[in-house]
Design an enzyme around this catalytic site. Structure first.
Site, PDB file in Angstrom:
ATOM      1  CB  SER A  29      -5.871   0.779  -0.204  1.00 31.20           C
ATOM      2  OG  SER A  29      -5.067   0.739   0.946  1.00 31.20           O
ATOM      3  CB  THR A  35       1.328  -0.235   3.186  1.00 30.11           C
ATOM      4  OG1 THR A  35       1.642   1.164   3.180  1.00 30.11           O
ATOM      5  CG2 THR A  35       1.593  -0.798   1.800  1.00 30.11           C
ATOM      6  CD  GLU A  36      -1.879   3.805   5.579  1.00 26.11           C
ATOM      7  OE1 GLU A  36      -1.004   2.917   5.472  1.00 26.11           O
ATOM      8  OE2 GLU A  36      -1.833   4.677   6.458  1.00 26.11           O
ATOM      9  CG  ASN A  37       1.711   2.761  -0.371  1.00 21.26           C
ATOM     10  OD1 ASN A  37       1.626   2.300   0.771  1.00 21.26           O
ATOM     11  ND2 ASN A  37       2.768   2.590  -1.128  1.00 21.26           N
ATOM     12  N   GLY A  38      -1.480   0.552  -1.150  1.00 26.98           N
ATOM     13  CA  GLY A  38      -1.878  -0.507  -2.051  1.00 26.98           C
ATOM     14  C   GLY A  38      -1.082  -1.782  -2.070  1.00 26.98           C
TER      15      GLY A  38
END
Lengths: 223, 243
Positions: free
Chosen positions: A90, A48-51
């Site tokens: 990320s 997921t993009e947020n890490g």
């Protein structure tokens, strides 16, 4: 047009192509369903993009941890082997070619692989999130979508009319009627619902469908 | 060396009219709610700071934190990737009325622009946004047969972030996905202000575990049991609330 796959069935079909151990990013919303239909014995690692790498499904209600969310800002859980990282790392995973697959939704997909999935035009507040990054770098960028819009217009088109997310980026489209590859700037039909004639499928598609090999029956369990 | 400050008002005292301020967090995760609210308190008491340019992934949610900062009328321009949320009414109304400026940036480009700002790299090339409306007016170059868009660094006067643990030298750890943009933003500002849920003596954070080294941090304030945006919004909280 009568029979078509449900969103769950489209997600199931897309999940069958994800190999064991693949690193996968699923777009927010409909594409998230793909995670539910991994074949037994296979386990992809979701990004997921947020890490977070290797997150799992949502926690039971009341057990949410709001520091543990996905890109859609919904609570998730961690699987053994999960990791955290900052946003630049990320997106290094995204653009650097480290993800095996990204599966995204679409407003329009063109036969040249162009994708429009972030904006329906100049009205309202524009928002892009990670969509324009995700279409670059994953080894395979696939789209899952209904074959036509709610008004019955083709979503698979010759050229996109809506603002582009990326140019020439999509390689496979899983729709409610068919599985179609994009090769050499053309839609190549791979699978279609057995009850659907080629003519009917072509009529629902905004660009020519090339048949260059056997067309397999698209058979999906009731879900 | 002791970078801790006595109170929230001192922590945000360096922010002046017209400054560019990076605010950490992705949604509520990593959002420094207490620092933002302290800034709103100062504005309500003094009329300053205003005309701020805020850099964050989002545009706030509900009527607390970043949304409350915007609602207070302190923000001239927002640089973000996704100005929509479950309750985006504060930003949406101002934007549609033409009262706030928006620079929309793809999320990975936003992260890299901030990283570049902190790393002293004024521009870089990325495949992201090539051929789209968001690349208009930007230089394009071809490398090894692929086209890339030139993007510029982002730097700020002040960064506000939330960390989990800090020491007086400004070494930081984060909690779970509350890390997000925060380590990058700490690097990219002239003054980085951190609210930490715990401040421990120097040496208590294992050097192997430090995520943000103290060189990137100027002020630290302890905020035990920080508020979380999602909890406040579920309670329909409004900041500063009814007096």
């Amino acid at each position: 047009m009568t029979a078509k796959l449900t969103n769950n069935q489209i997600a199931w079909r897309a999940a069958q192509d994800i190999t064991d151990g693949a690193y996968v990013n699923l777009g927010i919303g409909f594409p998230e369903k793909v995670a539910q239909y991994q074949p037994p014995g296979r386990e992809a690692i979701f990004h997921t993009e947020n890490g977070i790498l290797n997150f799992g499904e949502a926690p039971p209600q009341g057990e949410e941890d709001w520091d543990l969310i996905n890109a859609g800002k919904r609570p998730v859980t961690l699987k053994p082997g999960a990791s955290f990282f900052h946003h630049a790392d990320s997106f290094a995973m995204v653009r650097g070619g480290h993800l095996d697959v990204a599966i995204l939704g679409a407003y329009e997909v063109a036969e040249n692989g162009d994708l429009a999935n972030w904006s329906t035009g100049p009205k309202g507040v524009p928002a892009v999130g990670g969509a324009m990054d995700l279409v670059h770098g994953a080894k395979r960028v696939a789209v899952i979508t209904d074959h036509v819009t709610k008004d019955g217009k083709p979503k698979l088109v010759k050229r996109c009319t809506l603002p582009l997310t990326g140019v020439g980026c999509v390689t496979r489209v899983y729709t409610s009627l068919a599985v179609i590859d994009i090769e050499g700037g053309r839609f190549v039909l791979r699978e279609k619902l057995p009850s659907l004639s080629l003519d009917a499928l072509q009529a629902a598609t905004g660009a020519e469908l090339l048949v260059s090999g056997p067309v397999i029956d698209l058979i999906v369990p009731e879900l | 060396m002791d970078k801790t400050v006595a109170n929230l008002a001192t922590a945000v005292a360096g922010i002046e009219d017209g400054m560019t301020v990076m605010i950490g967090g992705f949604g509520g995760a990593g959002s420094p709610i207490e620092l933002i609210h302290a800034l709103i308190d100062r504005f309500r008491a003094t009329g300053h700071p205003k005309d701020l340019t805020i850099i964050n992934n989002n545009a706030g949610n509900g009527h607390v934190g970043l949304a409350a900062l915007i609602e207070a009328g302190m923000v001239r321009k927002l640089v973000c990737s996704f100005p929509r949320s479950a309750d985006p009414v504060v930003f949406t109304d101002l934007y549609l009325a033409g009262k706030i400026e928006l620079e929309l940036v793809p999320q990975g480009t936003l992260a890299e622009r901030i990283r570049a700002g902190g790393a002293g790299i004024p521009a870089f090339y990325t495949p992201t946004s090539f051929g789209t409306d968001l690349a208009k007016g930007k230089p394009v170059a071809e490398f090894e047969g692929r086209s890339y868009v030139q993007e510029r660094w982002l730097r700020a006067d002040v960064t506000l972030v939330k960390a989990e643990t800090a020491d007086p030298q400004g070494n930081l750890t984060y909690r779970a996905a509350a890390r997000n943009f925060n380590p990058l933003m700490c690097m990219a500002a002239a003054e980085t202000v951190v609210q930490a849920s715990r401040v421990v003596p120097a040496g208590d954070i294992d050097p192997e575990s430090v995520v943000t080294p103290g060189i990137f941090v100027q002020k630290v304030i302890e905020c035990a049991n920080p508020q979380q945006e999602e909890d406040l919004n579920r309670a329909n909280a409004v900041y500063p609330g009814v007096a």
